[in-house]
Every structure is written in C-alpha cells, then in structure tokens.
Scaffold this active site. Structure first.
Site, short mmCIF file in Angstrom:
data_model
loop_
_atom_site.label_atom_id
_atom_site.label_comp_id
_atom_site.label_asym_id
_atom_site.label_seq_id
_atom_site.Cartn_x
_atom_site.Cartn_y
_atom_site.Cartn_z
N GLN A 95 14.13 -8.36 21.01
CA GLN A 95 13.87 -8.97 22.36
C GLN A 95 12.75 -9.99 22.42
O GLN A 95 12.30 -10.58 23.52
CB GLN A 95 13.56 -7.85 23.39
CG GLN A 95 14.94 -6.90 23.36
CD GLN A 95 14.76 -5.53 24.28
OE1 GLN A 95 13.39 -5.57 24.85
NE2 GLN A 95 15.52 -4.90 24.42
N HIS A 125 11.06 -4.58 24.66
CA HIS A 125 10.31 -4.21 25.90
C HIS A 125 8.73 -4.95 25.70
O HIS A 125 7.76 -4.29 25.87
CB HIS A 125 10.15 -2.88 26.39
CG HIS A 125 11.28 -1.97 26.43
ND1 HIS A 125 11.42 -0.68 26.51
CD2 HIS A 125 12.70 -2.64 26.24
CE1 HIS A 125 12.81 -0.31 26.57
NE2 HIS A 125 13.38 -1.62 26.30
N GLU A 153 14.51 -1.19 38.76
CA GLU A 153 13.64 -1.00 40.19
C GLU A 153 13.35 -2.38 40.66
O GLU A 153 12.95 -3.45 39.82
CB GLU A 153 12.47 -0.13 39.91
CG GLU A 153 12.83 1.18 39.32
CD GLU A 153 11.55 2.10 38.97
OE1 GLU A 153 11.64 3.45 38.70
OE2 GLU A 153 10.46 1.47 39.42
N TYR A 205 3.34 3.74 38.56
CA TYR A 205 4.83 3.69 38.92
C TYR A 205 5.76 4.54 38.17
O TYR A 205 6.93 4.53 38.34
CB TYR A 205 5.26 2.08 38.80
CG TYR A 205 4.57 1.30 39.94
CD1 TYR A 205 5.27 1.05 41.24
CD2 TYR A 205 3.50 0.67 39.74
CE1 TYR A 205 4.71 0.56 42.26
CE2 TYR A 205 2.82 0.17 40.89
CZ TYR A 205 3.57 -0.03 42.12
OH TYR A 205 2.81 -0.61 43.20
N TYR A 260 20.30 7.14 27.40
CA TYR A 260 21.62 6.30 26.87
C TYR A 260 22.57 7.52 26.40
O TYR A 260 23.83 7.08 26.49
CB TYR A 260 21.23 5.26 25.81
CG TYR A 260 20.66 4.22 26.45
CD1 TYR A 260 21.09 3.34 27.23
CD2 TYR A 260 19.33 4.23 26.12
CE1 TYR A 260 20.56 2.14 27.81
CE2 TYR A 260 18.50 3.10 26.60
CZ TYR A 260 19.14 2.03 27.60
OH TYR A 260 18.46 1.02 28.13
#
Length: 371
Positions: free
Chosen positions: A89, A151, A244, A254, A265
């Site tokens: 990513q 991420h 979210e 959070y 998953y």
C-alpha cells in the site's frame, strides 16, 4: 478529556451517561449524478490539489506527480519528487499546498519512505514553480517503520491556525496503535516545518511522543476540517467491518484494536465494541466500504448537500454522503455505484465543484454534479 457515546457525544450524555448503542443508519441509494470524465490514464491516483490559476496536481501511488491544466493532463510528470517505496500500500500519497502558497509556492507531499528493514510515512515540502518541484526536503519521518507494506495513513491537512496534521496507520501491527511511544496508529499535529506543535497532549512530557494529537487509529485515509467547528474529522479503515468517522480531539484514544465494530478477516470478534475511556465513532460501517478521501460540502453548487460529509469508497465502489446534525449521523446516501469504480479521493474545488479520483491502473479524474 471527552469520550463519546455512540452515535455521538452530547452535553446531555456527559450529564446523564451513555445511552444504549444503536445500529448504524440504513444507507439509501441516491439519484444519478452527472459525471464528466476530465482525465483518464492515471496510474492509481491517490490525491488531488488545486492551485491558483486553475491548475490541478494529482499524485500517482507509484511515485509520480501529474499536472492537469486547461483541460489537459500533461504527459510528463513533475520533476523533483522524492523517491518513494511503491510496495504493497506504499507509494506517493497526499499533495497539499501551503495556506500561503501564492506567496511562498510551498508544496507538501506525504509518501512511503525507505527505513531500516522496511518503510515508513514521511512528509516534506519543496518550492513548486513552472511545473517543477525545487529543493524538496523531509520535515518529518515518522517513527513507524515496518516491513509489512500496510496501513501508512498519509493524509495531510492544514487547520485555520496553520498547524499541519498527518495521519499514520498502525502499519499492520495493531498493538502499535495503543503505544504512544511511537507514531504508528496516530494523528500527528505539527508546525509548518515538521516539529511538534505547541499545545499537543505530550508536548510537555508524559508517556507519548510530542507530535501525537490522538491515537488508537487503524488506517485513517480521509481528513477534513469541519465547516462549523473547524476541527479535523477523519475516516478510517476497519478490518472486516468497523470503518469509522471520527471527530479528532487532542489526547483521545480512539480504541483500535481494543474496541472495534469490525471482525477478524477469518471471522472472530476483535476485542469489544466499547470500553470506558475509549472513544466511540460518530459513525461506522458494517460491512466495510473501505473509505478514502474525505470532504465537507460547502457553497451553493450543491445546496441540498451543504454541510454533509463525503467519503470515497474503495471496496464498495461508490461516493458516500452522510448527513450529520451536530455529531449525530442522520442519513447515509450512496452514489455512483453503477460505475463500479474504486474512489480514492474526493475534493471540492475553489469554484465549488466536486471532484473524485478513481483508483485503478487506468484511473480517472471526474467532476460530479447533481441535477
């Protein structure tokens, strides 16, 4: 420090305690939008920025910065962009002009940068003139190195006081989001040259990095200033469910991965859905839409959407609109589903139109309008 009840924190909740959790609002399918394809042939575009004079800049994840001007996507990329780690990513992420860009021509980029054993998220700036980026230098290299390729976060935002916000994902190593001793899984608040901004929760010491504003995030990929409060809101990826929307407050945890509405998953639950001292989301999605890009609608071109929150959806391939009253979600509407395109970024331009980028090896720049 304030912590929310789902679906929203209110003054009355503070006085009387949290009400029972409610289910997410049921999404509706919106009326067709008018879509104009402005450019195509983009290689996994990630972010869009608007410059004075009508020029657009578009990042491509592989490491190129493209110019769109006078209706034409320039073939040659902008020189002077740093070398990126385009793996998993990772790649070139956000592009953001300085609030006084017309005076200083300063342009910020976030990207995946090589580190010992992997890659991390970095942000830097250079001077953009005549289609070239000059003198680019890093101002912050996050302490979030990992060999996972997952991420990175990477969204940038300036607030009205000139503070620079940068999102950092948990790097696929979820417990790092609860460790304020490194940057993974957090939102950073910086000055314009990458130092920790004064007034940050750990700026004067404590068990946390001075740059951290909030933590307990999984992978925030959308960031925008709320039109009324002028505070940053973000969207972020959950695992299997549990994406979210959060209003980002200083010193607030959070919750990821201690609390989430998502699941592994392979099926089992992850932790709990709520715990004292951990903030509830304002809105969450089950199943996941994979949100990316975030904007609030303003102005007169979309009067029925004014104040609403827009997110791109990568997995469920649509433009998502949520109407809030204060911090309470009231309506969710989904558009462009029939196009079956992954939407990576959504922005409102200076002339008031809404633009989206579609994420593919033949990505498009679209302008969307309501009838």
């Amino acid at each position: 420090m304030l912590f929310r009840c789902f679906p929203a924190f209110t003054f009355f909740a503070l006085l009387s305690g949290c009400a029972d959790a409610t289910s997410p609002i049921t999404p509706e399918s919106g009326a067709p939008l008018t879509v104009t394809v402005l450019a195509q042939g983009l290689e996994h575009p990630w972010s869009l920025a608007f410059l004075p004079g009508g020029e657009f800049l578009i990042t491509e994840r592989g490491g190129t910065l493209r110019r769109f001007h006078d209706g034409v996507l320039m073939k040659e990329p902008v020189p002077g962009v740093p070398a990126v780690v385009a793996r998993g990513q990772g790649g070139l992420f956000d592009v953001l002009p300085h609030p006084r860009f017309e005076d200083n021509r300063r342009l910020y980029l976030s990207y995946a940068k090589a580190c010992d054993g992997g890659a991390t998220t970095a942000v830097g700036h250079g001077e953009y003139r005549d289609g070239k980026l000059h003198g680019f230098r890093d101002v912050l290299v996050a302490d979030a190195c990992s060999d996972t390729g997952q991420h990175f976060g990477g969204r940038l935002l300036f607030d009205d006081d000139g503070h620079l916000f940068l999102t950092i994902g948990d790097r696929g190593q979820r417990q790092r989001a609860q460790d304020t001793g490194d940057h993974a899984g957090s939102v950073l608040r910086l000055d314009q040259d990458g130092a920790a901004a004064s007034g940050n929760p750990f700026a004067n010491g404590g068990n946390g990095r001075a740059e951290i504003w909030s933590w307990g995030h999984r992978n925030p990929q959308g960031l925008a200033l709320h039109p009324d409060t002028r505070q940053p809101w973000l969207n972020e990826h959950g695992p299997r469910g549990g994406d979210e929307i959060n209003a980002v407050q200083p010193g607030v945890n959070y919750g990821w991965p201690e609390i989430t509405y998502g699941r592994e998953y392979y099926g089992p639950a992850i932790g709990e859905t709520r715990r004292e001292g951990l903030a509830q989301p304002l809105h969450y999605w089950v199943p996941s839409i994979a949100p990316s890009g975030f904007a609030f609608v303003s102005g007169d071109r979309y009067p029925q959407w004014r104040g609403d929150a827009l997110s791109g959806a990568l997995k469920l391939t649509h433009l998502n609109r949520v109407r809030f009253e204060g911090e309470t979600p009231k309506q969710e509407v989904r558009y462009l589903q029939q196009r079956e395109q992954r939407i990576r970024d959504v922005r409102q331009g200076p002339e008031g139109y809404l633009y989206v980028l579609t994420d593919s090896n033949d990505g498009q720049l679209l302008r969307v309008e309501t009838d």
